[in-house]
Design an enzyme around this catalytic site. Structure first.
Site, PDB file in Angstrom:
ATOM      1  N   GLU A  10       1.024  -1.178   0.027  1.00  0.00           N
ATOM      2  CA  GLU A  10       0.045   0.030  -0.016  1.00  0.00           C
ATOM      3  C   GLU A  10       0.852   1.160  -0.195  1.00  0.00           C
ATOM      4  OE1 GLU A  10      -3.577   2.108   2.690  1.00  0.00           O
ATOM      5  OE2 GLU A  10      -2.543   0.353   3.366  1.00  0.00           O
ATOM      6  N   GLU A  47     -11.780   2.807   2.879  1.00  0.00           N
ATOM      7  CA  GLU A  47     -10.837   2.936   4.107  1.00  0.00           C
ATOM      8  C   GLU A  47     -11.096   4.371   4.646  1.00  0.00           C
ATOM      9  OE1 GLU A  47      -6.822   1.066   5.645  1.00  0.00           O
ATOM     10  OE2 GLU A  47      -6.826   2.543   4.057  1.00  0.00           O
TER      11      GLU A  47
END
Length: 248
Positions: free
Chosen positions: A130, A228
């Site tokens: 990520e 998220e």
């Protein structure tokens, strides 16, 4: 990050009831059996507990806890396990901050990630790397930008190591999101989103998510898009705003 007023297992159940997949962070603090019993389908979980990509001890810790994470992933059948450029503490800050990385660090990072990809292949699970922003949430994190993660994942060249392309972080650090998803598309394992500023659901900030959704549709992207982000108010309204933004 949504339904935070509920106990954790009930959060998972509520998200599942609304028709969404579920993602979790640190699995070591969760009752995985109870999560599995909710019937929820899981999309991703944290794929390590400690370690880094470049030091000998850090790489060994990363690999060791990645193996533990693979065992945990079996319980909830999570297909993807997420990594960062270095270990993060409970506040999302790097355990050992770095302001720069050397050429030798890049080589070491690729070699560590090659070993991670081999673990993923052995267990039939995909690790994702990520990108993070260093301006607001994760200062001092090495290999943080989308440009960095694209370079690392591309250098490894394994279907068992993909990008977790987080557009919230990319908007803060780099911008130009439609060009970014177009460039990164062959390496993407998942896309995460939240609006900027505030890290909340689409429609609360500056990102044109319907335009991104159209671009992803035109590109033929069929993977996961995950929220998220925190709910700005009612969590049901927040996840429905997310659903609406990515419904073509």
């Amino acid at each position: 990050m949504t339904f935070t007023e509920l106990p954790f297992v009930e959060r998972v159940g509520r998200i599942h009831e609304l028709g969404f997949l579920v993602e979790i962070w640190d699995w070591s603090t969760k009752d995985l059996g109870a999560l599995a019993a909710t019937g929820a389908a899981f999309s991703s979980m944290t794929g390590y507990l400690q370690g880094d990509l470049t030091t000998e001890d850090g790489a060994q810790a990363l690999l060791s806890t990645a193996e533990q994470s693979l065992v945990a992933a079996e319980i909830i059948d999570s297909p993807r396990l997420n990594l960062h450029g270095t270990g993060l503490d409970g506040r999302g800050l790097p355990v050992v901050p770095r302001t720069s990385v050397s050429g030798a660090d890049w080589v070491a990072a690729v070699r560590t990630l090659e070993r991670i990809a081999a673990l993923g292949e052995k267990h039939g699970r995909v690790f994702t790397l990520e990108n993070l922003n260093t301006a607001v949430d994760h200062p001092g994190t090495p290999f943080a930008t989308a440009k960095d993660t694209i370079a690392l994942v591309g250098a490894v060249g394994s279907p068992y190591l993909r990008l977790n392309l987080d557009l919230y972080h990319a908007q803060i650090g780099e911008g130009n999101l439609i060009d970014l998803v177009t460039t990164a598309l062959p390496l993407i394992g998942e896309i995460q989103v939240a609006d900027v500023p505030g890290r909340r659901e689409p429609g609360t900030g500056e990102i044109n998510f319907p335009a991104i959704a159209r671009a992803l549709g035109d590109l033929g992207y069929e993977g996961v898009v995950a929220l998220e982000g925190w709910a700005s108010g009612d969590p049901v309204a927040a996840v429905e705003a997310f659903r609406s933004a990515f419904t073509l």
